[in-house]
Design a protein around this motif. Sequence first.
Motif, short mmCIF file in Angstrom:
data_model
loop_
_atom_site.label_atom_id
_atom_site.label_comp_id
_atom_site.label_asym_id
_atom_site.label_seq_id
_atom_site.Cartn_x
_atom_site.Cartn_y
_atom_site.Cartn_z
N LEU A 279 52.44 37.76 122.17
CA LEU A 279 51.62 36.64 121.75
C LEU A 279 52.53 35.52 121.28
N VAL A 280 52.28 34.30 121.78
CA VAL A 280 53.02 33.13 121.34
C VAL A 280 52.07 32.21 120.58
N VAL A 281 52.36 31.98 119.32
CA VAL A 281 51.58 31.07 118.48
C VAL A 281 52.36 29.75 118.42
N ALA A 282 51.72 28.65 118.81
CA ALA A 282 52.47 27.41 119.00
C ALA A 282 51.75 26.22 118.40
N ASN A 283 52.53 25.19 118.11
CA ASN A 283 52.01 23.91 117.63
C ASN A 283 52.53 22.81 118.55
N HIS A 284 51.64 22.30 119.44
CA HIS A 284 52.04 21.27 120.39
C HIS A 284 51.69 19.87 119.89
N THR A 285 51.25 19.76 118.65
CA THR A 285 50.91 18.44 118.11
C THR A 285 52.15 17.77 117.54
N THR A 286 51.98 16.56 117.07
CA THR A 286 53.09 15.80 116.48
C THR A 286 53.15 15.94 114.97
N HIS A 287 52.34 16.81 114.42
CA HIS A 287 52.31 16.98 112.97
C HIS A 287 52.30 18.47 112.63
N ALA A 288 52.63 18.79 111.38
CA ALA A 288 52.59 20.18 110.94
C ALA A 288 51.16 20.71 110.98
N MET A 289 51.03 22.01 111.17
CA MET A 289 49.70 22.61 111.34
C MET A 289 49.64 23.92 110.58
N ASN A 290 48.56 24.12 109.83
CA ASN A 290 48.25 25.42 109.25
C ASN A 290 47.34 26.16 110.22
N THR A 291 47.64 27.41 110.50
CA THR A 291 46.86 28.14 111.50
C THR A 291 46.42 29.50 110.97
N GLN A 292 45.41 30.01 111.65
CA GLN A 292 44.99 31.40 111.48
C GLN A 292 44.93 32.02 112.87
N VAL A 293 45.41 33.24 113.00
CA VAL A 293 45.33 33.97 114.26
C VAL A 293 44.51 35.23 114.01
N THR A 294 43.41 35.36 114.74
CA THR A 294 42.54 36.53 114.58
C THR A 294 42.58 37.37 115.85
N PHE A 295 42.20 38.65 115.71
CA PHE A 295 42.25 39.58 116.83
C PHE A 295 40.92 40.32 116.94
N GLU A 296 40.38 40.36 118.14
CA GLU A 296 39.19 41.16 118.43
C GLU A 296 39.61 42.33 119.31
N LEU A 297 39.40 43.55 118.84
CA LEU A 297 39.73 44.75 119.60
C LEU A 297 38.50 45.16 120.40
N LEU A 298 38.64 45.25 121.71
CA LEU A 298 37.51 45.47 122.60
C LEU A 298 37.68 46.77 123.36
N ASP A 299 36.56 47.47 123.58
CA ASP A 299 36.62 48.72 124.31
C ASP A 299 36.49 48.48 125.82
#
Length: 681
Positions: free
Chosen positions: A547-567
């Motif tokens: 998984l690559v978590v990225a910020n392509h904007t021109t400013h700093a960013m606060n992020t959350q990354v969530t995960f859904e586990l699927l059957d």
Amino acid sequence: MKFPANHFLGAQRNGVNHVSMNVGTFGPNGPVRGTNYPVYSDALLDWYQTKGMGSVRLMFSWEAVQSTLGGPVPAPGANYAVYWADLIDVLIRLLARGLMVTLAPWQYNSISGDTDIVYANAPISPPSFADFWRSFAAAVNTVTGNDQRVAFDLINEPHTHEESGNKPGDLGISLPQWFLCAQAAITEIRKPAPIYTNTIFVPGVGYAAASKFVDNGSAAGWLALTDPTANLAVTVHCYSGLGSSKPTALRDACAGVVGWARTYGVKVQIGEIALDAGPNGTATYGSTFATAQAQWADWQQFCLQNDDVLIGWNWWGNSAPGWWNQGDSYDPAGYHWGLTLNDGATQTVYADLIDASFVTPRLAVLDNSADSGMGPNATTPVGWESPDIWVRQTADGGLVGEPILGGRPCVVYVRIHNRGNAPYPISGTDVLQLYWAKANAGLSWPNPWSGSNPSQGDIVAPAQHIGATGSAQATVLSFNWVNTPNPAGYPGNDGHFCLLAVVTKADASPFDGFKDSDLNQNVLDLSHVAWRNIHIIPVAMRLLGELVVANHTTHAMNTQVTFELLDARGRPAGEGAEQFILLPHDAALARIRDLDDPNGNIEDLGEGAYRLLDPTAGIDGLALRSGEHLRFGLEWAPDDGAPGHAVRATQYALEAGERIPIGGQTFVIGQVDGWSSGTAE
């Protein structure tokens, strides 16, 4: 410039000019219903709808809604109140039938006996014109609830006095003065508190003639206009087929303005158009039906070829019984070209000519099964799981995805739907462009799709023409992907990649109409674009990938990354969360170690491995610098004996108390309903 399909400028919608509320003269107490203008039956509006019209240009008179310059809209007085109520009634009934409506003031000079750029026979000025449009826009939006299916055409047929042929009594308006008036009106309509965002059509001088727009200075004047909402378009009129037998007369008249508009990213509406068509039931008429058929067939093809610029045409004109006729340009009582004289009970030769061409095709690639393909897709926040894009190792015509091997040729299938009411013909000029990119949770545009870094993204194969597609039908195109990227050449042997499919013109940018850097929202907003995560991994591999978590904007960013586990059924997994492991790499590892985790959701297992106690809460408050990429290895292999499982990772931007989805990755192992397999047993 592309717009969402349900935007006024987002698709071709053809229709008619609905006239006779554009009164010539009336008494001092205001226009009188039944004397100065008619009442329109539901039968007539139903006929418009039945014919498949998509838009109506509704004409009215400025003096009838604002009886004194600077006065209120609607004007005071019983007759004015009735006129306003009748105008709004027609507007509301048209909207209720699913029609887009352009409101256009048609001004009359009783001294010259013709349309003119006047108010009560006097010249207009920027302040009075701006005041009218601010008041009128406010009044209309109050009764419609700011319905954006209503547009404003600033005035009918601006022209200089010289362009009138120096007609006695005509006043006209100079080109500079006209564009000063237009800018003043735009500025007032867009003035805050509240700002009215309706589409605004601005004609040029020369009676708005399409053939004159580029060369008479109107094009330059139009480009100097400013609009903070970027929701302006050109409107032109086309009567160049009158008196001509040339099959391409209409095309020739409009080619210049359409070419100019494409160069500058401008949309064009043909606000008025008409043709003589031979015997029409009157004693005097022009042309022949066969000549008109040839001209109209060529016009239809021109509109199809240029549907990225032309947003439709409105036939001139039609009205209530007894208020209009079918006379053409050879008839002294004509220049009306009415479509029906009896509320649709019968139709004229002009309706016979054009009624099959009101409907148009509309191509779309869907984001999910609930996507209508008719506008922004609000049924899902996830833009990267299109069911209309899938991969197969060979060209076997399979309708579901399967594992593909990195570095080996494969086939990408893309399904294109025609959501319009008309078939898309073989002569259509739209193509499908297909791109790939190395996946990460913060993908943007135009990079990495552009090919500027070929290891991170590029074109899959040359664009393909769509081909004939019936209304409510779909066409599937296949692309030979010869140079499939090999996951072995990427950190962690990560086999997670993305495909982006775009319906457009051959020479157009695939990102026409995109806004901001949020790829996910652009895909959901635009029906001609679709995105799909795929996996290119060795068949026997059981790792999820990176998984690559990225910020392509021109400013700093606060992020959350969530995960859904699927059957294996694609549903939330009931168990196995304890086996979902996060392996942050390099800078990501340091960031996780320093992360403030007040809820204790991240468990340190040692040796750089972490367990998320609640994957749906994920990693919260992860700060990313502009341009930063953080990499996380993912492992999950629940011991449930199921044929497959999946993990959906979604990255959110945390801004001003809101959580905005900006991208994600979906990892699949084995066989999972609705997705390509990441590996096989």
